[in-house]
Design a protein around this motif. Structure first.
Motif, PDB file in Angstrom:
ATOM      1  N   LEU A  55       0.825  -1.203   0.000  1.00 20.55           N
ATOM      2  CA  LEU A  55       0.000   0.000   0.000  1.00 20.55           C
ATOM      3  C   LEU A  55       0.864   1.259   0.000  1.00 20.55           C
ATOM      4  CD1 LEU A  55      -2.797   1.441   0.381  1.00 20.55           C
ATOM      5  CD2 LEU A  55      -2.402   1.208   2.833  1.00 20.55           C
ATOM      6  N   LEU A  56       1.862   1.298   0.852  1.00 22.29           N
ATOM      7  CA  LEU A  56       2.726   2.481   0.948  1.00 22.29           C
ATOM      8  C   LEU A  56       3.558   2.665  -0.323  1.00 22.29           C
ATOM      9  CD1 LEU A  56       3.885   2.262   4.685  1.00 22.29           C
ATOM     10  CD2 LEU A  56       1.919   3.478   3.703  1.00 22.29           C
ATOM     11  N   MET A  57       4.047   1.573  -0.897  1.00 19.46           N
ATOM     12  CA  MET A  57       4.834   1.650  -2.125  1.00 19.46           C
ATOM     13  C   MET A  57       3.986   2.215  -3.274  1.00 19.46           C
ATOM     14  SD  MET A  57       6.436  -1.455  -4.395  1.00 19.46           S
ATOM     15  CE  MET A  57       4.779  -1.994  -4.788  1.00 19.46           C
ATOM     16  N   VAL A  58       2.788   1.712  -3.421  1.00 21.54           N
ATOM     17  CA  VAL A  58       1.882   2.186  -4.471  1.00 21.54           C
ATOM     18  C   VAL A  58       1.530   3.652  -4.233  1.00 21.54           C
ATOM     19  CG1 VAL A  58      -0.498   1.955  -5.279  1.00 21.54           C
ATOM     20  CG2 VAL A  58       0.937  -0.067  -5.073  1.00 21.54           C
ATOM     21  N   THR A  59       1.257   4.014  -2.987  1.00 20.12           N
ATOM     22  CA  THR A  59       0.897   5.401  -2.656  1.00 20.12           C
ATOM     23  C   THR A  59       2.035   6.353  -2.985  1.00 20.12           C
ATOM     24  OG1 THR A  59      -0.580   4.611  -0.914  1.00 20.12           O
ATOM     25  CG2 THR A  59       0.086   6.920  -0.811  1.00 20.12           C
ATOM     26  N   GLU A  60       3.275   5.970  -2.694  1.00 20.80           N
ATOM     27  CA  GLU A  60       4.422   6.821  -3.027  1.00 20.80           C
ATOM     28  C   GLU A  60       4.469   7.101  -4.524  1.00 20.80           C
ATOM     29  OE1 GLU A  60       8.064   5.151  -1.477  1.00 20.80           O
ATOM     30  OE2 GLU A  60       7.377   5.359   0.593  1.00 20.80           O
ATOM     31  N   THR A  61       4.222   6.096  -5.337  1.00 19.17           N
ATOM     32  CA  THR A  61       4.238   6.268  -6.791  1.00 19.17           C
ATOM     33  C   THR A  61       3.132   7.217  -7.240  1.00 19.17           C
ATOM     34  OG1 THR A  61       5.105   4.030  -7.047  1.00 19.17           O
ATOM     35  CG2 THR A  61       4.114   5.041  -8.995  1.00 19.17           C
ATOM     36  N   VAL A  62       1.929   7.038  -6.712  1.00 21.13           N
ATOM     37  CA  VAL A  62       0.801   7.885  -7.103  1.00 21.13           C
ATOM     38  C   VAL A  62       1.023   9.325  -6.623  1.00 21.13           C
ATOM     39  CG1 VAL A  62      -1.676   8.280  -6.821  1.00 21.13           C
ATOM     40  CG2 VAL A  62      -0.827   5.959  -7.229  1.00 21.13           C
ATOM     41  N   MET A  63       1.509   9.504  -5.404  1.00 24.09           N
ATOM     42  CA  MET A  63       1.757  10.856  -4.891  1.00 24.09           C
ATOM     43  C   MET A  63       2.835  11.560  -5.717  1.00 24.09           C
ATOM     44  SD  MET A  63      -0.413  11.513  -2.513  1.00 24.09           S
ATOM     45  CE  MET A  63       0.226  12.859  -1.514  1.00 24.09           C
ATOM     46  N   LYS A  64       3.855  10.843  -6.101  1.00 22.15           N
ATOM     47  CA  LYS A  64       4.911  11.427  -6.949  1.00 22.15           C
ATOM     48  C   LYS A  64       4.318  11.875  -8.284  1.00 22.15           C
ATOM     49  CE  LYS A  64       9.552  10.547  -8.662  1.00 22.15           C
ATOM     50  NZ  LYS A  64      10.671   9.605  -8.720  1.00 22.15           N
ATOM     51  N   PRO A 151       0.864 -12.271  -4.529  1.00 25.47           N
ATOM     52  CA  PRO A 151       1.422 -10.943  -4.240  1.00 25.47           C
ATOM     53  C   PRO A 151       1.211  -9.940  -5.388  1.00 25.47           C
ATOM     54  CG  PRO A 151       2.940 -12.623  -3.497  1.00 25.47           C
ATOM     55  CD  PRO A 151       1.842 -13.333  -4.246  1.00 25.47           C
ATOM     56  N   ASP A 152       1.345 -10.373  -6.641  1.00 24.14           N
ATOM     57  CA  ASP A 152       1.140  -9.463  -7.776  1.00 24.14           C
ATOM     58  C   ASP A 152      -0.301  -8.961  -7.844  1.00 24.14           C
ATOM     59  OD1 ASP A 152       3.761  -9.681  -8.559  1.00 24.14           O
ATOM     60  OD2 ASP A 152       3.378 -11.135 -10.159  1.00 24.14           O
ATOM     61  N   VAL A 153      -1.249  -9.857  -7.616  1.00 24.11           N
ATOM     62  CA  VAL A 153      -2.662  -9.476  -7.645  1.00 24.11           C
ATOM     63  C   VAL A 153      -2.964  -8.510  -6.501  1.00 24.11           C
ATOM     64  CG1 VAL A 153      -5.028 -10.357  -7.364  1.00 24.11           C
ATOM     65  CG2 VAL A 153      -3.410 -11.554  -8.856  1.00 24.11           C
ATOM     66  N   ARG A 154      -2.369  -8.739  -5.352  1.00 20.17           N
ATOM     67  CA  ARG A 154      -2.590  -7.851  -4.207  1.00 20.17           C
ATOM     68  C   ARG A 154      -2.012  -6.459  -4.480  1.00 20.17           C
ATOM     69  NH1 ARG A 154      -3.790 -11.776   0.178  1.00 20.17           N
ATOM     70  NH2 ARG A 154      -3.363 -10.367   1.890  1.00 20.17           N
ATOM     71  N   THR A 155      -0.809  -6.408  -5.076  1.00 19.19           N
ATOM     72  CA  THR A 155      -0.216  -5.112  -5.430  1.00 19.19           C
ATOM     73  C   THR A 155      -1.116  -4.378  -6.420  1.00 19.19           C
ATOM     74  OG1 THR A 155       2.019  -5.927  -5.031  1.00 19.19           O
ATOM     75  CG2 THR A 155       1.818  -3.979  -6.430  1.00 19.19           C
ATOM     76  N   ASN A 156      -1.635  -5.113  -7.399  1.00 20.23           N
ATOM     77  CA  ASN A 156      -2.544  -4.516  -8.380  1.00 20.23           C
ATOM     78  C   ASN A 156      -3.815  -4.011  -7.705  1.00 20.23           C
ATOM     79  OD1 ASN A 156      -4.824  -4.627 -10.448  1.00 20.23           O
ATOM     80  ND2 ASN A 156      -3.007  -4.871 -11.737  1.00 20.23           N
ATOM     81  N   PHE A 157      -4.312  -4.746  -6.727  1.00 21.03           N
ATOM     82  CA  PHE A 157      -5.490  -4.322  -5.965  1.00 21.03           C
ATOM     83  C   PHE A 157      -5.235  -2.960  -5.312  1.00 21.03           C
ATOM     84  CE2 PHE A 157      -7.412  -3.859  -1.790  1.00 21.03           C
ATOM     85  CZ  PHE A 157      -8.761  -3.997  -2.076  1.00 21.03           C
ATOM     86  N   PHE A 158      -4.091  -2.839  -4.615  1.00 23.51           N
ATOM     87  CA  PHE A 158      -3.785  -1.581  -3.934  1.00 23.51           C
ATOM     88  C   PHE A 158      -3.541  -0.458  -4.937  1.00 23.51           C
ATOM     89  CE2 PHE A 158      -2.842  -4.534  -0.392  1.00 23.51           C
ATOM     90  CZ  PHE A 158      -3.764  -4.010   0.503  1.00 23.51           C
ATOM     91  N   GLN A 159      -2.961  -0.771  -6.079  1.00 24.81           N
ATOM     92  CA  GLN A 159      -2.760   0.233  -7.128  1.00 24.81           C
ATOM     93  C   GLN A 159      -4.105   0.819  -7.552  1.00 24.81           C
ATOM     94  OE1 GLN A 159       0.304   1.149  -8.551  1.00 24.81           O
ATOM     95  NE2 GLN A 159      -0.789   2.717  -9.684  1.00 24.81           N
ATOM     96  N   LYS A 160      -5.074  -0.046  -7.815  1.00 26.17           N
ATOM     97  CA  LYS A 160      -6.390   0.412  -8.274  1.00 26.17           C
ATOM     98  C   LYS A 160      -7.135   1.201  -7.198  1.00 26.17           C
ATOM     99  CE  LYS A 160      -7.011  -3.022 -11.833  1.00 26.17           C
ATOM    100  NZ  LYS A 160      -7.731  -4.199 -12.286  1.00 26.17           N
TER     101      LYS A 160
END
Length: 175
Positions: A55-64, A151-160
């Motif tokens: 969640l934090l990794m995805v959020t950092e990318t979106v905030m950037k 793990p990939d599906v979960r990362t994609n979930f948090f990305q969306k």
């Protein structure tokens, strides 16, 4: 009849990946002053360590991508709170039986759930003004979650869910 079945299948397919999101914010706040962020120092998101890291990794990318810089002296703190809800299947088939004659009819209807219980993750994102220590913006998003996903599906979930949650940040000022 062939087209009706296809229509209902498409509606079912489309509804499975929908993120429902609501937003709230301080209408008096000038959001253009916020340029830096950090995650809330004592975060208790309700997620396991691996999902919180995703969640934090995805959020950092979106905030950037929104022009924010992560900082040790931020303008805003971001906080997350996740709640998992198990619900009976939201998909069902309607069944009805009726009879009538002589201008009088009687009918009985009901629905039969399809599939087992579903898990939904409700994610609350808070933006807290560091100087004032006040909540200035909030999004609450809900999306179907698959606890046994890879793990990939979960990362994609948090990305969306993060992209959908932050799409209306900053809020448009009333003219």
């Amino acid at each position: 009849m062939k087209h009706a079945g296809l229509f209902f299948f498409l509606v079912l397919l489309i509804s499975c990946g929908v993120t429902h999101t609501i937003y709230d914010y301080d209408e008096q706040q000038d959001f253009s002053i916020y340029k830096t962020y950090a995650f809330y120092p004592e975060m208790n998101s309700g997620l396991n360590d691996l999902d919180q890291k995703r969640l934090l990794m995805v959020t950092e990318t979106v905030m950037k991508s929104k022009g924010f810089t992560k900082s040790e002296t931020p303008d805003i703190h971001m906080n997350f709170k996740a709640i998992m809800n198990k619900t009976p299947s939201r998909n069902s088939i309607g069944v009805g039986v009726g009879s009538g004659s002589g201008g009088v009819s009687i009918g009985v209807g009901g629905s039969i759930p399809i599939g087992g219980p579903e898990t939904f993750l409700e994610l609350t994102i808070d933006f807290v003004d560091v100087k004032k220590d006040e909540l200035v913006w909030q999004a609450i998003a809900e999306r179907r979650f698959y606890p046994n996903a890879s793990p990939d599906v979960r990362t994609n979930f948090f990305q969306k869910i993060i992209e959908k949650s932050l799409v209306k940040y900053p809020p448009k000022n009333k003219e």
